[in-house]
Design a protein around this motif. Structure first.
Motif, short mmCIF file in Angstrom:
data_model
loop_
_atom_site.label_atom_id
_atom_site.label_comp_id
_atom_site.label_asym_id
_atom_site.label_seq_id
_atom_site.Cartn_x
_atom_site.Cartn_y
_atom_site.Cartn_z
N ARG A 16 -3.66 -5.19 -0.70
CA ARG A 16 -3.23 -3.79 -0.51
C ARG A 16 -4.41 -2.84 -0.24
O ARG A 16 -4.31 -1.97 0.61
CB ARG A 16 -2.47 -3.33 -1.76
N PHE A 17 -5.52 -3.02 -0.96
CA PHE A 17 -6.67 -2.13 -0.77
C PHE A 17 -7.87 -2.93 -0.29
O PHE A 17 -8.22 -3.95 -0.88
CB PHE A 17 -7.03 -1.41 -2.08
N LEU A 18 -8.49 -2.44 0.78
CA LEU A 18 -9.68 -3.10 1.31
C LEU A 18 -10.91 -2.48 0.63
O LEU A 18 -11.14 -1.28 0.76
CB LEU A 18 -9.74 -2.90 2.83
N LEU A 19 -11.65 -3.28 -0.12
CA LEU A 19 -12.80 -2.76 -0.87
C LEU A 19 -14.09 -3.44 -0.38
O LEU A 19 -14.05 -4.58 0.10
CB LEU A 19 -12.59 -3.04 -2.37
N PRO A 20 -15.26 -2.74 -0.53
CA PRO A 20 -16.52 -3.32 -0.02
C PRO A 20 -17.04 -4.45 -0.92
O PRO A 20 -17.00 -4.33 -2.14
CB PRO A 20 -17.48 -2.13 -0.06
N LEU A 60 -19.01 -1.38 -5.28
CA LEU A 60 -17.60 -1.76 -5.39
C LEU A 60 -16.92 -0.94 -6.50
O LEU A 60 -15.81 -0.41 -6.32
CB LEU A 60 -17.50 -3.26 -5.68
N LYS A 61 -17.65 -0.81 -7.63
CA LYS A 61 -17.11 -0.03 -8.76
C LYS A 61 -16.89 1.43 -8.32
O LYS A 61 -15.84 2.02 -8.60
CB LYS A 61 -18.14 -0.11 -9.91
N LEU A 98 -13.47 3.79 -8.02
CA LEU A 98 -13.40 5.14 -8.61
C LEU A 98 -12.91 6.15 -7.57
O LEU A 98 -11.98 6.93 -7.84
CB LEU A 98 -14.78 5.54 -9.15
N ARG A 99 -13.51 6.12 -6.37
CA ARG A 99 -13.11 7.06 -5.30
C ARG A 99 -11.65 6.84 -4.91
O ARG A 99 -10.90 7.78 -4.66
CB ARG A 99 -13.99 6.87 -4.06
N LEU A 100 -11.26 5.57 -4.84
CA LEU A 100 -9.88 5.23 -4.46
C LEU A 100 -8.89 5.78 -5.49
O LEU A 100 -7.86 6.37 -5.13
CB LEU A 100 -9.77 3.71 -4.34
N VAL A 101 -9.25 5.63 -6.77
CA VAL A 101 -8.37 6.13 -7.84
C VAL A 101 -8.27 7.66 -7.74
O VAL A 101 -7.18 8.23 -7.85
CB VAL A 101 -8.90 5.69 -9.24
N GLU A 102 -9.42 8.33 -7.48
CA GLU A 102 -9.41 9.80 -7.34
C GLU A 102 -8.51 10.22 -6.18
O GLU A 102 -7.73 11.15 -6.29
CB GLU A 102 -10.83 10.32 -7.11
N SER A 161 -6.76 -6.32 -5.94
CA SER A 161 -7.67 -6.10 -4.81
C SER A 161 -9.12 -6.16 -5.28
O SER A 161 -9.98 -6.75 -4.61
CB SER A 161 -7.40 -4.73 -4.17
N PHE A 162 -9.40 -5.57 -6.44
CA PHE A 162 -10.76 -5.60 -6.99
C PHE A 162 -11.18 -7.05 -7.31
O PHE A 162 -12.23 -7.53 -6.90
CB PHE A 162 -10.84 -4.73 -8.26
#
Ligand code: KG4
Ligand code: ZN
Length: 346
Positions: free
Chosen positions: A194-198, A219-220, A224-228, A246-247
């Motif tokens: 669902r979420f593409l993370l670095p 990544l952490k 955080l930015r995604l949650v905001e 996703s994490f």
């Protein structure tokens, strides 16, 4: 046959075990998780105080469970590095005092070498050379294991360790401590795509990326930015299971790529995994699948040997004592010590 009583107090587990070569006679682990939970992480002073309260009952219990007396013990070992100084001192002082009273050799053990020996406890025919992926709360390392005490570090983390990343992401999602097992459980119910993370690549000054080093702080921050962003968009409740999945998949993919590349580049066909994050179902799945594709063998110790325990410390000490490696009474504890310097302990 060598029988060792080993003590592990480097962080938040008071552990005592008796090991006979690669056979566990007893293994006692008193976890402090409940104590530290309310602070959201390990409080060093609290850890030391708790170790002091628990160490003697754990030693008694390990002897009783193994049905052995001090006459049956050939040597006494304790983790002396790396770890929390006050916590390490409790185990080291207990081991040295017992060794002096009972006139046995004392061996100081490197905590990460202990995690490597968890493999020998669960797979008795396993022999060096092999590659060890060590992923715990404090470490993310790729270690070329050449022999007892002979290690080459091929990869490390530039910032947060893998377990630390799980703990920090769990904290920002308000999931509790320790974060790894909670995220692991939630991830099984979520969508990892669902979420593409670095993945957190480490740039090299000459261009390109370091093939084996990890970095998890980006990544952490991305989580955080995604949650905001999700909160700003009024996505309530937060899609916790998809975020966890996703994490977790991103960490598992990143560790798997680095481990496989490292093994292939160095012509190493056997991989052992150790440390608390070795319990992670996503990592176990990704790494096993990738290894199969490349004809590599992977071994994950059983969960109770992945997380901190004293059986792994005693097992490492058996091997060292057999080779005549004994520590000096003057050996102290060290908060940091590269695994390449294990032999300075003898
Ligand atoms: O090896 P360990 O017990 O202690 C250290 O030496 O640090 O590792 C503890 C770490 C913690 O960060 C915890 O969150 C993580 O291992 N952990 C996990 C899982 N179980 C424990 N991380 C991911 N998935 C798990 N199932
Ligand atoms: Zn550990």
């Amino acid at each position: 046959m060598t029988t060792i009583l080993g003590i592990e107090t480097s962080c938040d587990e008071t552990a005592v075990a008796i090991v006979n070569d690669q056979r566990i006679c007893s293994s006692v682990v008193a976890s402090q998780i409940d104590l530290h939970k309310r602070y959201g992480g390990v409080v060093p002073e609290e850890a030391s105080r708790q170790h002091l309260l628990t160490i003697n009952p754990c030693i008694e219990e390990s002897l009783q469970l193994a049905k052995l007396s001090w006459n049956d013990i050939d040597g006494i070992a304790a983790t002396v590095a790396p770890g929390l100084i006050g916590a390490l001192m409790v185990g080291e002082t207990a081991a040295k005092s017992l060794a002096m009273i009972h006139q046995k050799p004392f061996l100081g053990i490197h905590h990460l070498e202990g995690h490597i020996y968890a493999t020998y406890l669960s797979e008795p025919d396993w022999k060096p050379p092999f590659l060890c992926l060590l992923v715990s709360g404090g470490h993310t390392s790729l270690i070329h294991v050449k022999d007892c005490g002979i290690y080459e570090q091929l990869g490390t983390t530039r910032d947060d360790a893998a377990g630390e990343a799980f703990d920090k992401v769990a904290r920002l999602l308000n999931l509790g401590y320790p974060g790894g097992p909670i995220i692991d459980k939630l991830a099984t119910q979520g969508n990892p795509k669902r979420f593409l993370l670095p993945e957190g690549k480490v740039s090299l000054p000459q261009g390109g990326y370091h093939p084996y080093d990890s970095s998890f702080s980006g990544l952490k921050t991305a989580v955080l930015r995604l949650v905001e962003k999700l909160k700003q968009e009024n996505t309530e409740p937060l899609p916790i299971t998809d975020l966890a999945a996703s994490f977790q998949a991103t960490v598992a993919r990143s560790l798997t790529k680095k481990t496989i590349t490292c093994a292939l580049d160095h012509n190493i066909s056997h991989i052992a995994v150790g440390g608390g994050v070795a319990a992670n179902s996503g990592l176990r799945h990704h790494l096993q699948e990738a290894a199969k594709k490349h004809n590599l063998t992977v071994h994950f110790p059983p969960l109770k040997l992945c997380t901190d325990n004293a059986a792994m410390i005693a097992c490492a000490a058996c091997d060292h004592l057999k080779r005549g490696h004994i520590s000096s009474w003057n050996l102290g504890v060290q908060s940091r010590l590269p695994i390449t310097e294990v032999m300075t302990l003898y």
